[in-house]
Design an enzyme around this catalytic site. Structure first.
Site, PDB file in Angstrom:
ATOM      1  N   LYS A 112      32.355  -6.246 -48.443  1.00 16.23           N
ATOM      2  CA  LYS A 112      31.480  -7.414 -48.297  1.00 16.23           C
ATOM      3  C   LYS A 112      30.019  -6.983 -48.339  1.00 16.23           C
ATOM      4  CE  LYS A 112      30.832 -11.416 -45.203  1.00 16.23           C
ATOM      5  NZ  LYS A 112      31.367 -12.075 -43.983  1.00 16.23           N
ATOM      6  N   SER A 118      32.216 -16.581 -44.702  1.00 10.65           N
ATOM      7  CA  SER A 118      31.243 -16.001 -45.615  1.00 10.65           C
ATOM      8  C   SER A 118      31.772 -14.816 -46.426  1.00 10.65           C
ATOM      9  CB  SER A 118      30.011 -15.537 -44.801  1.00 10.65           C
ATOM     10  OG  SER A 118      30.395 -14.581 -43.803  1.00 10.65           O
ATOM     11  N   SER A 166      34.870 -15.868 -40.620  1.00 11.10           N
ATOM     12  CA  SER A 166      34.540 -15.486 -41.993  1.00 11.10           C
ATOM     13  C   SER A 166      35.550 -14.581 -42.674  1.00 11.10           C
ATOM     14  CB  SER A 166      33.160 -14.818 -42.034  1.00 11.10           C
ATOM     15  OG  SER A 166      32.146 -15.755 -41.756  1.00 11.10           O
TER      16      SER A 166
END
Length: 442
Positions: A77, A152, A176
């Site tokens: 990420k 996210s 997330s």
């Protein structure tokens, strides 16, 4: 060369000489070339992948793998720091900075031999439940590119579900990992606070709520990656569990298709020999919900103070949030912390249950460019309406595990199990009983 294998399969093939890490890397790079233009899952791609894969191939040929993930392509990420690639966090200023070191959890994967294939797109500062930003654009869901993969960690799940990477490393500050995993048919683990080491990364904007965990195609890979991240082997806990099943949070709306698969999941757990009691969550979440937005604003205000060039190039809405954060008093912050501490005491012991079952999200995926669904089951919903099932788990510091629960109207639906403090092994054990080996790409 297929890209449908999980990491456990690939490692077994490498050890038997039945598969070549270089060819596996080539297959995933080919998939990126084919699918990323439509999905926009990657915000950066490593240019050393093939060299690293050939080195892994040679180590396996000598019988000297560097670790339990040697040669496995993974995606990180874009709010996690890895050497040689930006940790852009969706921000134009950070996109131009190239770190020369890995933060602690990334370094653990690298020591185990994982090949970092690239970075997964994220909304700026990872504080929203979709995946899009002005720097890299919007990420689509592999099952329907017009829809969001959630956020996210949307770039990571889109890459793994589409076959661009075997697994991913992400963060979960309010759901997330769990919500995006649910939207793409994947497995995700949000460890409890302190379970997975942090350090050497970007500033935190959600207090200590955010933890690092793996996103995988299978339950067994979830355990494999968590072992690498913690340095501790998974200890199986096979026993009949007493589970509280919570289909709704107070009067918040939930999509009918999700509710139907929740009932199916309750039946699955009972058929596995667990005692499942349906009921409401024994918590009053109003005090937490009242301060949640302020916590993010305070965190962004601190980021603006500690690194002004980053906030100077941020989207206007985040600059405004940071400005609001500067106006919050220390007394208000202390009150927010007091409410968080009270919540953590209230969940201690998990009310006598071994685990709590909830959906990962209250709504199915919505249009990719929109930050949140405005209507859920015919009811007007706010920015966190889809996320009502997840944020309290982060504030409480508990571990949570997302798993595939089926398909509704052609799209994956996820459920989550929450355990008491230290219950990661319990979650990983029950995950293996829920996995039907369906680690297929979209």
């Amino acid at each position: 060369m297929t890209v449908e294998y999980d990491a456990t399969d690939l490692i077994a093939q490498f050890s038997r000489g039945e598969s070549d890490p270089a060819k596996v890397a080539e297959a995933h790079l080919d998939c990126i070339a084919q699918r990323n233009p439509d999905l926009n899952a990657l915000s950066a791609r490593s240019d050393t992948v093939l060299d690293e894969a050939r080195a892994a191939r040679d180590r396996w040929a000598r019988g000297e793998p560097t670790g339990p993930l040697d040669g496995v392509p993974v995606i990180i990420k874009d709010n996690l720091v890895s050497a040689g690639l930006p940790a852009a966090w969706g921000n134009a200023e950070l996109a131009g900075r190239i770190p020369d070191q890995d933060e602690v959890p990334v370094a653990a994967l690298r020591r185990a031999g994982a090949i970092i294939i690239g970075k997964g797109n994220t909304p700026e500062f990872a504080v929203e439940g979709y995946t899009g930003n002005a720097t890299f654009g919007t990420t689509g869901n592999p099952f329907d590119a017009a829809l969001t993969p959630g956020g996210s960690s949307g770039g990571v799940v889109a890459a793994v579900a589409a076959g661009m990477a075997v697994a991913g490393l992400a963060t979960d500050g309010g759901g997330s990992i769990r919500r995006p995993a649910g939207y793409t048919g994947l497995w995700g683990l949000k460890p409890g606070i302190g379970k997975t080491r942090r350090g050497g990364g970007l500033p935190q904007v959600l207090l200590d709520f955010e933890t690092v965990g793996p996103i995988t195609r299978s339950a067994r890979d979830l355990a494999l990656f968590q072992t690498v991240l913690t340095g501790k082997s998974h200890q199986a806990e096979h026993r009949s569990l007493h589970i509280l099943a919570v289909p709704r949070i107070e009067d918040a709306p939930c999509d009918p298709g999700i509710r139907a698969l929740f009932s199916t999941t309750v039946d699955r757990l009972r058929n596995l020999g667990h005692s499942v009691t349906e009921g409401s969550l024994p918590l009053d979440l109003a005090p937490l919900n009242e301060v949640w937005a302020q916590i993010a604003e305070i965190g962004l205000a601190h980021l603006a103070w500690s690194d002004p060039p980053v906030m100077a190039r941020a989207a206007t809405k985040y600059q405004q949030m940071a400005e609001c954060g500067t106006k919050v008093s220390a007394v208000t912050l202390y009150e927010a912390l007091t409410r968080v501490f009270a919540l953590r005491e209230a969940v201690r012991g998990l009310w006598g249950y071994d685990a709590v079952l909830l959906p990962t999200a209250a709504a199915p995926p919505w249009p990719a460019s929109e930050a949140f669904p405005k209507i859920i089951d015919g009811v007007t919903a706010g920015p966190r309406g889809h996320a009502v099932y997840t944020g309290w788990v982060n504030a409480a510091g508990l571990p949570g595990m997302a798993f595939p629960a089926g398909v509704s109207e052609g799209l994956p639906v996820g459920m989550q199990l929450i355990a008491d403090h230290g219950g990661e092994d319990l979650l990983l054990t029950i995950a293996t009983t829920l996995d039907n080996g369906r680690y297929k790409t979209a």
